[in-house]
Design an enzyme around this catalytic site. Structure first.
Site, PDB file in Angstrom:
ATOM      1  N   PHE A   5       8.892   3.689  -2.144  1.00  0.00           N
ATOM      2  CA  PHE A   5       9.953   2.749  -1.776  1.00  0.00           C
ATOM      3  C   PHE A   5       9.329   1.370  -1.720  1.00  0.00           C
ATOM      4  CE2 PHE A   5      14.153   4.279  -0.362  1.00  0.00           C
ATOM      5  CZ  PHE A   5      14.030   5.587  -0.826  1.00  0.00           C
ATOM      6  N   LYS A  39       4.491  -2.459  -8.841  1.00  0.00           N
ATOM      7  CA  LYS A  39       4.069  -1.553  -7.763  1.00  0.00           C
ATOM      8  C   LYS A  39       4.021  -0.114  -8.255  1.00  0.00           C
ATOM      9  CE  LYS A  39       5.210  -3.321  -3.702  1.00  0.00           C
ATOM     10  NZ  LYS A  39       6.013  -3.657  -2.522  1.00  0.00           N
ATOM     11  N   LYS A  91      -6.367  -4.276  28.257  1.00  0.00           N
ATOM     12  CA  LYS A  91      -5.418  -5.331  27.920  1.00  0.00           C
ATOM     13  C   LYS A  91      -6.144  -6.684  27.826  1.00  0.00           C
ATOM     14  CE  LYS A  91      -1.133  -7.450  29.422  1.00  0.00           C
ATOM     15  NZ  LYS A  91      -0.236  -7.725  30.535  1.00  0.00           N
ATOM     16  N   ASP A 139       0.124  -2.905   6.140  1.00  0.00           N
ATOM     17  CA  ASP A 139      -0.952  -3.069   5.166  1.00  0.00           C
ATOM     18  C   ASP A 139      -2.300  -3.309   5.845  1.00  0.00           C
ATOM     19  OD1 ASP A 139       0.595  -2.776   2.816  1.00  0.00           O
ATOM     20  OD2 ASP A 139       1.452  -4.759   3.166  1.00  0.00           O
ATOM     21  N   ASN A 190       6.743  -3.262  12.483  1.00  0.00           N
ATOM     22  CA  ASN A 190       7.681  -3.990  11.616  1.00  0.00           C
ATOM     23  C   ASN A 190       9.100  -3.515  11.896  1.00  0.00           C
ATOM     24  OD1 ASN A 190       8.339  -1.728   9.731  1.00  0.00           O
ATOM     25  ND2 ASN A 190       6.138  -1.850   9.397  1.00  0.00           N
ATOM     26  N   LYS A 209       0.555   1.976  -8.181  1.00  0.00           N
ATOM     27  CA  LYS A 209       0.400   3.198  -7.354  1.00  0.00           C
ATOM     28  C   LYS A 209       0.384   4.450  -8.220  1.00  0.00           C
ATOM     29  CE  LYS A 209       2.072   0.922  -3.332  1.00  0.00           C
ATOM     30  NZ  LYS A 209       1.865   1.031  -1.905  1.00  0.00           N
ATOM     31  N   PRO A 251      -5.421   2.328   4.679  1.00  0.00           N
ATOM     32  CA  PRO A 251      -5.382   3.119   3.445  1.00  0.00           C
ATOM     33  C   PRO A 251      -3.981   3.087   2.847  1.00  0.00           C
ATOM     34  CG  PRO A 251      -5.414   4.547   5.394  1.00  0.00           C
ATOM     35  CD  PRO A 251      -5.620   3.138   5.878  1.00  0.00           C
ATOM     36  N   ASP A 252      -3.874   3.180   1.547  1.00  0.00           N
ATOM     37  CA  ASP A 252      -2.562   3.289   0.896  1.00  0.00           C
ATOM     38  C   ASP A 252      -2.225   4.785   0.796  1.00  0.00           C
ATOM     39  OD1 ASP A 252      -0.435   3.535  -0.979  1.00  0.00           O
ATOM     40  OD2 ASP A 252      -0.870   1.499  -1.673  1.00  0.00           O
TER      41      ASP A 252
HETATM   42  N1  CTP Z   1       2.709   2.577   1.237  1.00  0.00           N
HETATM   43  C1  CTP Z   1       1.764   3.480   1.671  1.00  0.00           C
HETATM   44  N2  CTP Z   1       0.655   3.037   2.324  1.00  0.00           N
HETATM   45  C2  CTP Z   1       0.426   1.715   2.511  1.00  0.00           C
HETATM   46  C3  CTP Z   1       1.396   0.772   2.069  1.00  0.00           C
HETATM   47  C4  CTP Z   1       2.519   1.246   1.422  1.00  0.00           C
HETATM   48  O1  CTP Z   1       1.939   4.676   1.505  1.00  0.00           O
HETATM   49  N3  CTP Z   1      -0.666   1.314   3.149  1.00  0.00           N
HETATM   50  C5  CTP Z   1       3.881   3.085   0.514  1.00  0.00           C
HETATM   51  C6  CTP Z   1       5.194   2.876   1.217  1.00  0.00           C
HETATM   52  O2  CTP Z   1       5.537   4.012   2.000  1.00  0.00           O
HETATM   53  C7  CTP Z   1       6.163   2.667   0.073  1.00  0.00           C
HETATM   54  C8  CTP Z   1       5.315   2.048  -1.005  1.00  0.00           C
HETATM   55  O3  CTP Z   1       3.991   2.340  -0.658  1.00  0.00           O
HETATM   56  O4  CTP Z   1       6.619   3.881  -0.458  1.00  0.00           O
HETATM   57  C9  CTP Z   1       5.488   0.570  -1.168  1.00  0.00           C
HETATM   58  O5  CTP Z   1       5.336  -0.082   0.059  1.00  0.00           O
HETATM   59  P1  CTP Z   1       5.376  -1.661   0.176  1.00  0.00           P
HETATM   60  O6  CTP Z   1       5.031  -2.048   1.575  1.00  0.00           O
HETATM   61  O7  CTP Z   1       6.638  -2.195  -0.424  1.00  0.00           O
HETATM   62  O8  CTP Z   1       4.208  -2.020  -0.829  1.00  0.00           O
HETATM   63  P2  CTP Z   1       2.753  -2.465  -0.600  1.00  0.00           P
HETATM   64  O9  CTP Z   1       1.856  -1.479  -1.254  1.00  0.00           O
HETATM   65  O10 CTP Z   1       2.500  -2.772   0.816  1.00  0.00           O
HETATM   66  O11 CTP Z   1       2.718  -3.797  -1.499  1.00  0.00           O
HETATM   67  P3  CTP Z   1       2.983  -5.337  -1.087  1.00  0.00           P
HETATM   68  O12 CTP Z   1       2.379  -5.535   0.251  1.00  0.00           O
HETATM   69  O13 CTP Z   1       2.297  -6.060  -2.172  1.00  0.00           O
HETATM   70  O14 CTP Z   1       4.465  -5.566  -1.153  1.00  0.00           O
END
Ligand code: CTP
Length: 403
Positions: free
Chosen positions: A329, A343, A293, A283, A214, A347, A311-312
Protein backbone atom coordinates in the site's frame (compact mmCIF):
# COMPACT_ATOMS: atom_id res chain seq x y z
CA UNK A 1 -22.88 -1.64 -0.83
CA UNK A 2 -25.27 -4.50 -1.43
CA UNK A 3 -25.39 -7.03 1.39
CA UNK A 4 -24.93 -10.71 0.47
CA UNK A 5 -28.25 -11.11 2.30
CA UNK A 6 -30.11 -8.95 -0.21
CA UNK A 7 -32.91 -11.03 -1.75
CA UNK A 8 -32.18 -14.05 0.50
CA UNK A 9 -35.12 -15.85 2.02
CA UNK A 10 -34.49 -16.71 5.64
CA UNK A 11 -36.42 -18.79 8.12
CA UNK A 12 -35.79 -17.37 11.56
CA UNK A 13 -36.99 -19.72 14.27
CA UNK A 14 -37.12 -18.86 17.97
CA UNK A 15 -37.18 -21.33 20.84
CA UNK A 16 -37.66 -20.31 24.47
CA UNK A 17 -35.01 -18.09 26.02
CA UNK A 18 -34.48 -14.57 27.38
CA UNK A 19 -32.19 -13.89 24.42
CA UNK A 20 -35.34 -13.77 22.25
CA UNK A 21 -35.31 -10.00 22.81
CA UNK A 22 -32.19 -9.75 20.61
CA UNK A 23 -34.06 -11.26 17.70
CA UNK A 24 -36.23 -8.16 17.26
CA UNK A 25 -33.11 -6.17 16.38
CA UNK A 26 -31.79 -8.97 14.19
CA UNK A 27 -35.00 -9.03 12.15
CA UNK A 28 -34.73 -5.28 11.68
CA UNK A 29 -31.14 -5.60 10.42
CA UNK A 30 -32.01 -8.45 8.07
CA UNK A 31 -34.99 -6.66 6.56
CA UNK A 32 -32.90 -3.50 6.13
CA UNK A 33 -30.31 -5.57 4.24
CA UNK A 34 -32.99 -6.72 1.82
CA UNK A 35 -33.64 -10.23 3.19
CA UNK A 36 -37.10 -11.78 3.32
CA UNK A 37 -37.61 -13.06 6.83
CA UNK A 38 -40.21 -15.64 7.82
CA UNK A 39 -40.37 -15.97 11.60
CA UNK A 40 -41.35 -19.20 13.35
CA UNK A 41 -41.82 -19.41 17.10
CA UNK A 42 -42.10 -22.32 19.49
CA UNK A 43 -44.74 -21.99 22.19
CA UNK A 44 -42.01 -21.35 24.76
CA UNK A 45 -40.59 -18.50 22.64
CA UNK A 46 -43.92 -16.62 22.85
CA UNK A 47 -43.38 -16.36 26.61
CA UNK A 48 -40.38 -14.10 25.95
CA UNK A 49 -41.37 -11.89 23.01
CA UNK A 50 -44.68 -11.42 21.26
CA UNK A 51 -45.40 -12.63 17.74
CA UNK A 52 -46.90 -9.19 17.06
CA UNK A 53 -43.49 -7.54 17.52
CA UNK A 54 -41.83 -9.95 15.09
CA UNK A 55 -44.69 -9.75 12.59
CA UNK A 56 -44.43 -5.96 12.57
CA UNK A 57 -40.65 -6.05 12.06
CA UNK A 58 -40.61 -8.82 9.44
CA UNK A 59 -43.76 -7.70 7.66
CA UNK A 60 -45.16 -11.25 7.68
CA UNK A 61 -47.42 -13.22 9.99
CA UNK A 62 -45.40 -15.42 12.34
CA UNK A 63 -45.85 -19.20 12.09
CA UNK A 64 -46.69 -20.45 15.58
CA UNK A 65 -47.94 -23.98 15.21
CA UNK A 66 -47.97 -27.00 12.94
CA UNK A 67 -51.75 -26.99 13.40
CA UNK A 68 -52.14 -23.52 11.89
CA UNK A 69 -54.92 -23.83 9.28
CA UNK A 70 -53.95 -20.63 7.42
CA UNK A 71 -51.93 -22.46 4.73
CA UNK A 72 -54.31 -23.96 2.15
CA UNK A 73 -52.53 -27.32 2.31
CA UNK A 74 -52.12 -27.11 6.13
CA UNK A 75 -48.43 -27.95 5.73
CA UNK A 76 -46.57 -24.89 7.03
CA UNK A 77 -43.43 -26.87 7.81
CA UNK A 78 -43.14 -27.99 4.19
CA UNK A 79 -44.16 -24.71 2.58
CA UNK A 80 -41.86 -22.47 4.64
CA UNK A 81 -38.79 -24.67 4.37
CA UNK A 82 -39.14 -25.13 0.60
CA UNK A 83 -39.23 -21.35 0.20
CA UNK A 84 -36.06 -20.58 2.19
CA UNK A 85 -32.32 -20.27 1.48
CA UNK A 86 -31.38 -21.01 5.10
CA UNK A 87 -32.89 -21.60 8.53
CA UNK A 88 -31.50 -19.96 11.66
CA UNK A 89 -32.65 -21.06 15.11
CA UNK A 90 -32.01 -18.16 17.51
CA UNK A 91 -32.25 -18.49 20.41
CA UNK A 92 -31.61 -22.23 20.33
CA UNK A 93 -32.36 -23.45 23.86
CA UNK A 94 -30.78 -26.56 25.38
CA UNK A 95 -34.14 -28.27 24.91
CA UNK A 96 -34.30 -27.30 21.23
CA UNK A 97 -30.77 -28.58 20.61
CA UNK A 98 -31.77 -31.88 22.26
CA UNK A 99 -34.82 -32.06 19.99
CA UNK A 100 -32.72 -31.40 16.90
CA UNK A 101 -30.21 -34.07 17.94
CA UNK A 102 -33.04 -36.60 18.23
CA UNK A 103 -34.88 -35.53 15.09
CA UNK A 104 -38.07 -34.77 17.07
CA UNK A 105 -41.03 -33.31 15.19
CA UNK A 106 -43.68 -32.55 17.79
CA UNK A 107 -43.60 -28.73 17.56
CA UNK A 108 -43.16 -26.27 14.69
CA UNK A 109 -39.43 -25.36 15.02
CA UNK A 110 -37.90 -28.84 15.26
CA UNK A 111 -40.51 -30.16 12.80
CA UNK A 112 -39.50 -27.56 10.20
CA UNK A 113 -35.78 -28.18 10.82
CA UNK A 114 -36.36 -31.88 10.21
CA UNK A 115 -38.57 -31.37 7.16
CA UNK A 116 -36.34 -28.82 5.38
CA UNK A 117 -34.31 -29.87 2.33
CA UNK A 118 -30.83 -30.15 3.86
CA UNK A 119 -28.96 -29.12 0.72
CA UNK A 120 -31.09 -26.18 -0.28
CA UNK A 121 -31.86 -24.87 3.19
CA UNK A 122 -28.84 -25.20 5.50
CA UNK A 123 -29.39 -24.96 9.26
CA UNK A 124 -27.64 -22.45 11.53
CA UNK A 125 -27.96 -22.64 15.29
CA UNK A 126 -27.32 -19.83 17.80
CA UNK A 127 -27.40 -21.36 21.29
CA UNK A 128 -28.55 -19.38 24.33
CA UNK A 129 -28.57 -20.83 27.82
CA UNK A 130 -27.14 -20.75 31.31
CA UNK A 131 -23.47 -21.71 31.49
CA UNK A 132 -24.13 -24.91 33.48
CA UNK A 133 -26.71 -26.02 30.91
CA UNK A 134 -24.24 -25.18 28.14
CA UNK A 135 -21.31 -27.12 29.63
CA UNK A 136 -23.45 -30.13 30.61
CA UNK A 137 -22.23 -33.26 28.82
CA UNK A 138 -25.76 -33.89 27.53
CA UNK A 139 -25.86 -30.50 25.78
CA UNK A 140 -22.34 -30.90 24.39
CA UNK A 141 -23.22 -34.40 23.16
CA UNK A 142 -26.39 -33.13 21.48
CA UNK A 143 -24.57 -30.25 19.93
CA UNK A 144 -21.86 -32.50 18.49
CA UNK A 145 -24.63 -34.59 16.95
CA UNK A 146 -26.41 -31.55 15.50
CA UNK A 147 -23.15 -30.36 13.93
CA UNK A 148 -22.36 -33.84 12.62
CA UNK A 149 -25.78 -33.72 10.97
CA UNK A 150 -24.66 -30.61 9.08
CA UNK A 151 -25.70 -27.61 11.20
CA UNK A 152 -23.44 -24.56 11.52
CA UNK A 153 -22.95 -23.27 15.04
CA UNK A 154 -22.99 -19.49 15.62
CA UNK A 155 -21.50 -18.70 19.03
CA UNK A 156 -22.35 -18.79 21.83
CA UNK A 157 -20.55 -15.85 23.38
CA UNK A 158 -19.14 -15.59 26.86
CA UNK A 159 -20.08 -13.04 29.50
CA UNK A 160 -22.70 -11.91 31.96
CA UNK A 161 -25.90 -13.93 31.76
CA UNK A 162 -29.51 -13.02 32.45
CA UNK A 163 -29.39 -15.23 35.58
CA UNK A 164 -26.49 -13.14 36.97
CA UNK A 165 -23.86 -15.81 36.42
CA UNK A 166 -20.88 -15.27 34.13
CA UNK A 167 -19.67 -17.78 31.53
CA UNK A 168 -20.28 -19.41 28.17
CA UNK A 169 -23.79 -19.69 26.76
CA UNK A 170 -24.84 -16.13 25.96
CA UNK A 171 -26.43 -15.81 22.57
CA UNK A 172 -24.43 -13.64 20.15
CA UNK A 173 -25.65 -10.05 19.83
CA UNK A 174 -27.94 -9.13 16.94
CA UNK A 175 -25.11 -7.38 15.05
CA UNK A 176 -22.83 -10.40 15.50
CA UNK A 177 -25.50 -12.79 14.22
CA UNK A 178 -26.10 -10.49 11.28
CA UNK A 179 -22.38 -10.40 10.52
CA UNK A 180 -22.18 -14.22 10.74
CA UNK A 181 -25.14 -14.58 8.37
CA UNK A 182 -23.58 -12.19 5.87
CA UNK A 183 -20.35 -14.17 6.09
CA UNK A 184 -22.27 -17.42 5.59
CA UNK A 185 -23.71 -16.12 2.31
CA UNK A 186 -20.45 -14.63 0.99
CA UNK A 187 -18.96 -16.68 -1.88
CA UNK A 188 -15.88 -18.53 -0.61
CA UNK A 189 -13.45 -17.31 -3.26
CA UNK A 190 -10.45 -17.64 -0.92
CA UNK A 191 -11.33 -21.04 0.55
CA UNK A 192 -8.19 -22.89 1.61
CA UNK A 193 -6.02 -19.75 1.32
CA UNK A 194 -3.95 -18.21 4.10
CA UNK A 195 -3.60 -14.45 4.26
CA UNK A 196 -1.38 -12.26 6.38
CA UNK A 197 -2.45 -8.63 6.75
CA UNK A 198 -0.55 -5.84 8.47
CA UNK A 199 -2.57 -2.81 9.60
CA UNK A 200 -2.45 0.44 11.51
CA UNK A 201 0.44 2.68 12.48
CA UNK A 202 3.61 1.69 14.29
CA UNK A 203 4.73 3.36 17.49
CA UNK A 204 8.40 4.10 17.98
CA UNK A 205 9.31 4.91 21.55
CA UNK A 206 11.38 7.97 22.50
CA UNK A 207 11.20 7.34 26.23
CA UNK A 208 8.80 5.31 28.46
CA UNK A 209 5.95 7.84 27.99
CA UNK A 210 6.53 9.36 24.55
CA UNK A 211 6.79 8.04 21.05
CA UNK A 212 6.46 8.75 17.35
CA UNK A 213 3.49 7.42 15.46
CA UNK A 214 1.28 8.46 12.52
CA UNK A 215 -2.34 9.05 11.64
CA UNK A 216 -3.15 5.65 10.13
CA UNK A 217 -6.43 4.39 11.63
CA UNK A 218 -6.04 0.75 10.58
CA UNK A 219 -9.55 0.78 9.07
CA UNK A 220 -8.50 -0.29 5.57
CA UNK A 221 -6.41 -3.21 6.83
CA UNK A 222 -9.12 -4.38 9.24
CA UNK A 223 -11.71 -4.18 6.44
CA UNK A 224 -9.44 -6.30 4.22
CA UNK A 225 -8.93 -8.88 6.97
CA UNK A 226 -12.69 -9.07 7.48
CA UNK A 227 -13.47 -9.40 3.77
CA UNK A 228 -10.79 -12.10 3.35
CA UNK A 229 -12.15 -14.07 6.30
CA UNK A 230 -15.66 -13.86 4.90
CA UNK A 231 -14.34 -15.09 1.56
CA UNK A 232 -13.13 -18.23 3.33
CA UNK A 233 -9.44 -17.42 3.97
CA UNK A 234 -7.59 -18.18 7.17
CA UNK A 235 -6.50 -14.68 8.17
CA UNK A 236 -3.81 -13.43 10.53
CA UNK A 237 -3.93 -9.70 11.21
CA UNK A 238 -0.84 -8.04 12.66
CA UNK A 239 -2.00 -4.73 14.06
CA UNK A 240 -0.27 -1.65 15.38
CA UNK A 241 -1.88 0.38 18.18
CA UNK A 242 -5.48 0.99 17.04
CA UNK A 243 -8.78 0.84 18.92
CA UNK A 244 -10.65 -1.37 16.44
CA UNK A 245 -12.48 -4.61 17.22
CA UNK A 246 -10.98 -7.80 15.78
CA UNK A 247 -13.09 -9.07 12.85
CA UNK A 248 -14.85 -12.36 13.62
CA UNK A 249 -12.77 -15.44 12.97
CA UNK A 250 -9.53 -13.50 12.39
CA UNK A 251 -6.37 -14.23 14.42
CA UNK A 252 -4.92 -10.97 15.69
CA UNK A 253 -1.39 -10.22 16.83
CA UNK A 254 -0.83 -6.78 18.39
CA UNK A 255 2.50 -5.08 17.85
CA UNK A 256 3.97 -1.62 18.51
CA UNK A 257 7.13 -0.92 16.56
CA UNK A 258 8.31 -1.67 13.02
CA UNK A 259 10.75 -4.19 14.44
CA UNK A 260 7.90 -5.91 16.33
CA UNK A 261 6.00 -6.05 13.05
CA UNK A 262 8.93 -7.66 11.26
CA UNK A 263 9.40 -10.17 14.10
CA UNK A 264 5.70 -11.12 13.97
CA UNK A 265 5.48 -11.35 10.18
CA UNK A 266 8.72 -13.14 9.25
CA UNK A 267 8.03 -16.57 10.78
CA UNK A 268 4.47 -16.59 9.39
CA UNK A 269 5.14 -15.31 5.88
CA UNK A 270 6.40 -18.50 4.18
CA UNK A 271 3.17 -20.39 5.01
CA UNK A 272 0.94 -17.69 3.49
CA UNK A 273 -0.62 -17.42 0.06
CA UNK A 274 -0.56 -13.62 0.27
CA UNK A 275 0.80 -10.80 2.41
CA UNK A 276 -1.19 -7.57 2.30
CA UNK A 277 0.86 -4.80 3.84
CA UNK A 278 -1.50 -1.97 4.74
CA UNK A 279 0.44 -0.94 7.85
CA UNK A 280 1.82 2.59 7.89
CA UNK A 281 5.27 1.63 9.07
CA UNK A 282 7.51 4.34 10.52
CA UNK A 283 10.50 4.74 8.26
CA UNK A 284 12.72 5.84 11.13
CA UNK A 285 12.88 5.31 14.88
CA UNK A 286 14.77 7.20 17.58
CA UNK A 287 18.30 5.81 17.59
CA UNK A 288 18.18 5.34 21.36
CA UNK A 289 15.22 4.97 23.72
CA UNK A 290 15.73 6.89 26.97
CA UNK A 291 15.38 4.62 29.99
CA UNK A 292 13.44 7.27 31.93
CA UNK A 293 11.18 10.13 30.92
CA UNK A 294 13.25 12.94 29.39
CA UNK A 295 12.86 15.93 31.75
CA UNK A 296 13.20 19.67 31.18
CA UNK A 297 16.31 20.92 32.96
CA UNK A 298 15.09 24.49 33.29
CA UNK A 299 17.67 25.91 30.88
CA UNK A 300 15.27 26.07 27.94
CA UNK A 301 17.45 23.62 25.96
CA UNK A 302 15.45 21.25 23.72
CA UNK A 303 16.33 17.59 23.30
CA UNK A 304 17.95 16.52 20.05
CA UNK A 305 16.70 13.25 18.63
CA UNK A 306 18.86 11.11 16.39
CA UNK A 307 17.13 8.62 14.11
CA UNK A 308 17.94 5.29 12.60
CA UNK A 309 16.19 3.60 9.67
CA UNK A 310 13.64 0.88 10.30
CA UNK A 311 13.65 -2.40 8.39
CA UNK A 312 11.38 -2.47 5.34
CA UNK A 313 8.99 -5.26 6.32
CA UNK A 314 7.33 -5.62 2.93
CA UNK A 315 10.57 -5.63 0.95
CA UNK A 316 12.05 -8.17 3.39
CA UNK A 317 9.08 -10.51 2.96
CA UNK A 318 9.06 -10.05 -0.82
CA UNK A 319 12.73 -11.05 -0.94
CA UNK A 320 12.16 -14.38 0.86
CA UNK A 321 12.81 -17.41 -1.35
CA UNK A 322 9.30 -18.74 -0.57
CA UNK A 323 7.62 -15.33 -0.56
CA UNK A 324 3.82 -15.16 -0.62
CA UNK A 325 2.04 -12.96 -3.20
CA UNK A 326 2.86 -9.49 -1.84
CA UNK A 327 0.54 -6.50 -2.03
CA UNK A 328 1.90 -3.14 -0.91
CA UNK A 329 0.00 0.00 0.00
CA UNK A 330 1.41 3.37 -0.87
CA UNK A 331 0.19 6.44 0.96
CA UNK A 332 1.26 9.48 -1.01
CA UNK A 333 0.53 13.18 -0.81
CA UNK A 334 1.17 13.86 -4.54
CA UNK A 335 2.11 12.22 -7.88
CA UNK A 336 0.21 9.06 -6.95
CA UNK A 337 0.87 6.96 -10.05
CA UNK A 338 4.50 7.98 -10.45
CA UNK A 339 5.41 7.23 -6.83
CA UNK A 340 3.39 4.00 -6.79
CA UNK A 341 5.14 2.69 -9.90
CA UNK A 342 8.57 3.46 -8.50
CA UNK A 343 7.68 1.94 -5.11
CA UNK A 344 6.40 -1.28 -6.67
CA UNK A 345 9.66 -1.76 -8.55
CA UNK A 346 11.79 -0.77 -5.56
CA UNK A 347 10.05 -3.28 -3.28
CA UNK A 348 9.92 -5.90 -6.04
CA UNK A 349 6.24 -6.75 -5.51
CA UNK A 350 3.60 -7.73 -8.09
CA UNK A 351 0.89 -5.30 -6.95
CA UNK A 352 0.77 -1.98 -5.16
CA UNK A 353 -2.36 -0.15 -4.08
CA UNK A 354 -1.93 3.60 -3.92
CA UNK A 355 -4.01 6.22 -2.17
CA UNK A 356 -3.71 9.84 -1.17
CA UNK A 357 -2.81 9.46 2.49
CA UNK A 358 -3.73 12.71 4.23
CA UNK A 359 -7.18 12.79 2.58
CA UNK A 360 -8.12 9.30 3.72
CA UNK A 361 -6.57 8.74 7.17
CA UNK A 362 -9.27 7.91 9.70
CA UNK A 363 -12.12 8.20 7.20
CA UNK A 364 -14.55 5.43 6.29
CA UNK A 365 -14.16 6.02 2.55
CA UNK A 366 -11.21 5.90 0.19
CA UNK A 367 -10.30 5.79 -3.50
CA UNK A 368 -7.57 3.42 -4.67
CA UNK A 369 -5.25 3.02 -7.62
CA UNK A 370 -4.09 -0.52 -8.40
CA UNK A 371 -0.68 -0.58 -10.05
CA UNK A 372 0.97 -3.70 -11.47
CA UNK A 373 3.36 -4.63 -14.26
CA UNK A 374 0.55 -4.43 -16.84
CA UNK A 375 -0.65 -0.94 -15.95
CA UNK A 376 -3.04 0.68 -13.53
CA UNK A 377 -6.73 0.67 -12.64
CA UNK A 378 -8.76 2.96 -10.40
CA UNK A 379 -11.22 1.85 -7.76
CA UNK A 380 -13.31 5.01 -7.31
CA UNK A 381 -14.34 6.55 -3.98
CA UNK A 382 -16.29 4.05 -1.89
CA UNK A 383 -16.63 2.79 1.67
CA UNK A 384 -13.48 1.02 2.89
CA UNK A 385 -15.54 -2.17 3.45
CA UNK A 386 -16.65 -2.07 -0.17
CA UNK A 387 -13.12 -1.41 -1.46
CA UNK A 388 -11.85 -4.26 0.70
CA UNK A 389 -14.30 -6.61 -1.01
CA UNK A 390 -13.23 -5.42 -4.45
CA UNK A 391 -9.59 -5.91 -3.52
CA UNK A 392 -10.25 -9.40 -2.18
CA UNK A 393 -12.06 -10.33 -5.41
CA UNK A 394 -9.07 -8.98 -7.36
CA UNK A 395 -6.63 -10.92 -5.17
CA UNK A 396 -8.65 -14.15 -5.53
CA UNK A 397 -8.43 -13.84 -9.33
CA UNK A 398 -4.69 -13.19 -9.15
CA UNK A 399 -4.05 -16.12 -6.79
CA UNK A 400 -6.09 -18.43 -9.04
CA UNK A 401 -4.18 -17.36 -12.16
CA UNK A 402 -1.17 -19.54 -13.06
CA UNK A 403 2.05 -17.88 -11.91
N1 CTP B 1 6.43 -0.70 4.44
C1 CTP B 1 7.05 -1.68 5.19
N2 CTP B 1 8.10 -1.35 6.00
C2 CTP B 1 8.58 -0.08 6.05
C3 CTP B 1 7.94 0.94 5.29
C4 CTP B 1 6.88 0.58 4.48
O1 CTP B 1 6.64 -2.83 5.16
N3 CTP B 1 9.60 0.21 6.85
C5 CTP B 1 5.32 -1.09 3.56
C6 CTP B 1 3.99 -0.51 3.93
O2 CTP B 1 3.26 -1.40 4.77
C7 CTP B 1 3.31 -0.32 2.59
C8 CTP B 1 4.46 -0.08 1.64
O3 CTP B 1 5.60 -0.56 2.30
O4 CTP B 1 2.70 -1.50 2.14
C9 CTP B 1 4.66 1.35 1.25
O5 CTP B 1 4.73 2.16 2.38
P1 CTP B 1 5.03 3.72 2.27
O6 CTP B 1 5.19 4.27 3.64
O7 CTP B 1 4.05 4.37 1.34
O8 CTP B 1 6.41 3.66 1.50
P2 CTP B 1 7.86 3.84 1.97
O9 CTP B 1 8.61 2.60 1.67
O10 CTP B 1 7.91 4.34 3.35
O11 CTP B 1 8.36 4.96 0.93
P3 CTP B 1 8.38 6.57 1.06
O12 CTP B 1 8.76 6.88 2.46
O13 CTP B 1 9.39 6.94 0.06
O14 CTP B 1 7.02 7.07 0.65
Amino acid sequence: MQSPLNGRRLLLALSGGIAAYKVAELVRLLVKAGAEVQVLMSEAATQFITPVTLQALSGRPVVLSQWDAAAPNAMQHINTSRAADAMLIAPASADMIARLAQGRADEIVSLTALARPREGCPLLVAPAMNREMWSHPATQRNLAQVQADGATLLGPGCGEQACGEVGDGRMLEAAELFDALEAFFTPKRLAGRRLLVSAGPTYEAIDPVRGITNRSSGKMGFAIARAAQRAGAQVTLVAGPVALPTPRGVTRIDIESARDLLAAVLPLAPQQDAFIATAAVADWRPAAVAEHKIKKDGSGATPVLAFTENPDVLATVAALPDAPYCVGFAAESEKLLEHARAKRLRKNIPLIVANLGPATFGRDTNALLLVDAAGHRELPLAAKDELAEQLIAELATRLDAPR
